[in-house]
Enzyme design. Structure first.
Site, PDB file in Angstrom:
ATOM      1  N   ALA A  61      41.787  38.800  31.109  1.00 28.32           N
ATOM      2  CA  ALA A  61      42.600  37.999  30.191  1.00 28.32           C
ATOM      3  C   ALA A  61      42.995  38.833  28.973  1.00 28.32           C
ATOM      4  O   ALA A  61      42.336  39.805  28.623  1.00 28.32           O
ATOM      5  CB  ALA A  61      41.826  36.763  29.749  1.00 28.32           C
ATOM      6  N   GLY A 100      39.306  38.057  34.557  1.00 27.90           N
ATOM      7  CA  GLY A 100      40.412  37.406  35.259  1.00 27.90           C
ATOM      8  C   GLY A 100      41.050  38.299  36.289  1.00 27.90           C
ATOM      9  O   GLY A 100      41.623  37.809  37.277  1.00 27.90           O
ATOM     10  N   GLU A 103      38.922  37.818  39.274  1.00 27.17           N
ATOM     11  CA  GLU A 103      39.169  36.459  39.778  1.00 27.17           C
ATOM     12  C   GLU A 103      40.506  36.401  40.526  1.00 27.17           C
ATOM     13  O   GLU A 103      40.612  35.713  41.552  1.00 27.17           O
ATOM     14  CB  GLU A 103      39.148  35.468  38.612  1.00 27.17           C
ATOM     15  CG  GLU A 103      37.748  35.267  38.049  1.00 27.17           C
ATOM     16  CD  GLU A 103      37.732  34.373  36.823  1.00 27.17           C
ATOM     17  OE1 GLU A 103      37.070  33.315  36.863  1.00 27.17           O
ATOM     18  OE2 GLU A 103      38.380  34.726  35.821  1.00 27.17           O
ATOM     19  N   GLU A 123      32.836  38.251  31.084  1.00 30.67           N
ATOM     20  CA  GLU A 123      33.154  37.198  30.106  1.00 30.67           C
ATOM     21  C   GLU A 123      31.954  36.807  29.245  1.00 30.67           C
ATOM     22  O   GLU A 123      32.113  36.427  28.081  1.00 30.67           O
ATOM     23  CB  GLU A 123      33.687  35.950  30.826  1.00 30.67           C
ATOM     24  CG  GLU A 123      35.109  36.069  31.316  1.00 30.67           C
ATOM     25  CD  GLU A 123      35.228  36.692  32.697  1.00 30.67           C
ATOM     26  OE1 GLU A 123      36.322  36.649  33.276  1.00 30.67           O
ATOM     27  OE2 GLU A 123      34.215  37.245  33.205  1.00 30.67           O
TER      28      GLU A 123
END
Length: 717
Positions: A61, A100, A103, A123
């Site tokens: 992110a 992310g 992911e 994270e």
């Protein structure tokens, strides 16, 4: 931003573009949505490959978007669209796939990784959890125990380990995109029913409750008050016990709680603060980007005690040639053996070959004649260090940078011993020097910007978080530590016990309280420093009341005089089974000693609670931090916070002492300091700093705006 190309006739190649790590900004997410839709609707396209530009898949992110009204397509539906595609989607992972980014890769049907790639879900280090399905897909793919470990620690794994765990399908040394395209061609037309991780049953051990109970206990203990690791366990438990859609709802709810927490703000502040300290400046406005560091290929270390050995290893592991000098033959032989062992253990840990050939040893200081930079690491004695620098100044080639590993001595005084004082800086390493991340780079009034830039760059090369600080007694870290420890001693005089003080600090988040840490490092160390400082009127057994105009506690000196040096002797503030043991036990002798001490000096013990311990110790430390900012020793609050998080065990989820002061409220910190200074007028460190008063008067601006107030204050002096 995502580029779309049709390659090999039937493969839609989607390339993420957002330098330097292709973070998933709003524009990148929109680009992925648009290009995926284009690929899936194009009849020519039979398969899709997603990669990143410039050898990096995706760093996760875009943290700069945190705390703003996030625009653009949300990540979760975007990943679901990819997973639900009727054409195989292959992730070509180069460089890194983090957060992310991983992911996103887990939403693809296949994953091909380059052998040098690193993968992980970090994270938790930002006070968050993987909230785009990471806590739900990863356990289904690799099992609960392995997923729990990766998610709660944020650890990054190599491509080889990712293959072993089952995160990736293939690892290559060749061009990853080319391999992924060929792989995509080979799976065109195959059923994808067995490739959607969200549909997998979660492989769970039979004793699931016992597993989660054990992990939760371990995580709570290691987290020391941080809430994100606990939430990560709860999210993975949802994956193991609930259907995928319900697990995703649980993940979303847990993330919402974390996202707005003070801990997440503190950890994200730490993330940016670590980058802010790279942009150091010196008085007069000199900056690193206008002061080009000189390359260092060959370095020398003088003195091979504990610190010198660690520094030697850190330099060698960074790829430098090192000349290690120790004049005592026995010490030199012991150092060779110790350094060799440290290099072997480090190589094993990092999966590389050890590099003993980079180090040459000598008993003669003449051996450093042709090096680019010298780090002196002899015993902390001014006369000895002066002698070493006089020798170095005579021996070294012109332009050699001369650095000292002192933790408190005057850099400028040492610089006066050499021909070119502008070449002198301090490089204050923290023990063990090859492990600890922090490096204080200390500049004196005559240090050149290039010398500071070179030391900062060398620190970065060694993997250190380097912070440039000004020259004063104790620099930043140890200067602030003094009032912190002082308050702990005073609390003992007033009725506290070492156990009470340490428990309060450890519950706050420190790995060790003042007294357990003192026993670990050795009471003799601080004793020697205090004797060197020559506190007036502090002879053995002197009362703790007022020494001239300020209070001094001789408790640490009295214990050291009795040979109670801590773990090394089996006795200190605590007792130990045997010398060298690390298990601290309450010592009845110490409690009797404190009672006798109080009686002898007319001190009446009173009840002290955890709140007073925290306020007295932490606010005194914070107050000294404001004085350091006021004096211009640190450029900004971020510098202090990074030093304390990386060098002194300040809990990361509290953001650092200056950030914590802002979270508590500067007005409250000021009020408490005034209260305690009224109660203890003989303790100057409790008198509120004028910068703190000024910030409160200015409306207590957030920590990222303190520099404006500091700049105004300095311009008026």
């Amino acid at each position: 931003m995502a580029q779309y190309t049709l390659v090999s006739g039937s493969v839609g190649l989607i390339t993420l573009h957002n330098p330097p790590v292709n973070a998933l900004s709003a524009a990148v997410r929109q680009g992925i949505v648009d290009t995926v839709e284009r690929a899936l609707s194009d009849p020519k396209v039979k398969s899709v490959v997603i990669c990143g530009q410039n050898g990096v898949f995706c760093g996760g992110a875009d943290i700069k978007e945190f705390g703003t009204n996030m625009s653009g397509p949300p990540l979760v539906p975007m990943i679901h669209t990819i997973e639900a595609a009727n054409k195989p989607v292959v992730a070509a992972i180069e460089g890194s796939a983090l957060g992310g980014g991983l992911e996103l890769a887990l939403g693809c049907h296949y994953r091909i990784a380059h052998s040098k790639a690193r993968l992980g879900l970090p994270e938790v280090s930002l006070g968050l959890l993987p909230a785009a399905g990471g806590t739900q897909r990863l356990p289904r793919l690799i099992g609960v125990p392995a997923a729990l470990h990766l998610i709660t620690t944020g650890r990054r794994v190599t491509a080889a380990e990712a293959l072993q765990l089952g995160i990736v399908d293939q690892v290559t040394d060749h061009n990853t995109v080319d391999v992924a395209v060929k792989f995509a061609l080979s799976v065109e037309g195959r059923s994808l029913d067995a490739r959607c991780i969200s549909t997998y049953p979660c492989p769970c051990p039979s004793d699931l409750d016992a597993l989660f109970e054990g992990v939760m206990q371990k995580v709570r203990q290691s987290a020391r008050g941080a809430i994100a690791p606990v939430a990560c366990v709860q999210a993975v438990r949802a994956a193991a016990t609930l259907p995928y859609t319900q697990g995703m709802e649980q993940e979303k709810e847990l993330m919402a709680t974390l996202f707005t927490s003070g801990q997440a703000r503190a950890l994200q502040y730490c993330f940016f603060a670590q980058r802010a300290v790279d942009r150091w400046s010196m008085p007069g406005g000199a900056r690193w980007d206008t002061s080009k560091p000189r390359p260092v290929h060959k370095a020398a270390v003088i003195g091979l005690g504990t610190m010198g050995r660690g520094i030697t290893v850190a330099l060698a592991e960074a790829g430098l040639s090192v000349v290690a000098v120790e004049t005592e033959e026995k010490q030199l032989m012991e150092a060779k053996q110790a350094i060799s062992g440290m290099l072997e253990r480090g190589a094993k840990r990092h999966g590389v070959a050890p590099a003993p050939d980079r180090i040459s040893y000598s008993q003669n200081i003449q051996a450093v004649a042709d090096v680019d930079l010298v780090i002196e690491a002899v015993f902390e004695d001014m006369a000895l260090k002066k002698k070493v620098f006089q020798q170095l100044s005579a021996v070294c080639k012109a332009g050699t940078f001369l650095c000292t590993n002192t933790s408190a001595l005057d850099i400028d005084h040492l610089a006066s011993q050499i021909r070119n004082p502008e070449l002198m800086v301090g490089m204050h390493f923290f023990a063990p020097a090859h492990v600890m991340k922090l490096l204080e780079v200390v500049y004196g009034p005559r240090s050149s910007p290039q010398a500071v830039a070179t030391a900062m760059q060398l620190g970065k090369k060694m993997g250190k978080v380097s912070v440039a600080v000004g020259n004063c007694q104790g620099f930043v870290g140890n200067r602030m530590l003094k009032p912190y420890i002082e308050q702990a001693f005073f609390l003992l005089e007033e009725g506290a016990t070492p156990e009470l003080v340490d428990r309060a600090l450890e519950e706050f988040g420190f790995a060790m309280g003042v007294f357990r840490m003192s026993d670990l490092s050795g009471l003799d160390v601080g004793w020697k420093v205090r004797k060197g400082e020559a506190e007036p009127g502090v002879a053995s057994g002197q009362p703790a009341r007022i020494q001239q105009d300020h209070r001094y506690s001789p408790l640490g000196d009295l214990l050291a005089e009795q040979g109670r040096f801590g773990q090394k002797t089996g006795r200190g503030w605590y007792q130990y089974d045997k010398p060298g043991s690390r298990v601290a036990m309450s010592d009845p002798w110490l409690h009797s000693f404190l009672e006798e001490y109080r009686a002898q000096h007319g001190l009446v013990a009173r009840r002290i609670d955890h709140q007073e311990v925290l306020e007295r110790c932490l606010y005194a430390l914070i107050n000294e931090g404001f004085r350091i900012l006021e004096d211009g020793i640190a450029a900004g609050p971020e510098d202090i916070d990074v030093i304390y998080v990386f060098g002194y065990g300040w809990p990361r989820h509290r953001g650092g002492p200056m950030f914590y002061a802002g979270m508590v409220g500067l007005a409250k910190v000021l009020e408490k300091l005034e209260h305690y200074h009224q109660a203890h007028p003989d303790v100057p460190h409790l008198q509120p700093c004028s910068l703190l008063r000024r910030l409160v008067t200015s409306g207590s601006p957030p920590v990222n705006r303190w520099r404006e107030v500091i700049k105004k204050l300095h311009s008026q002096l």
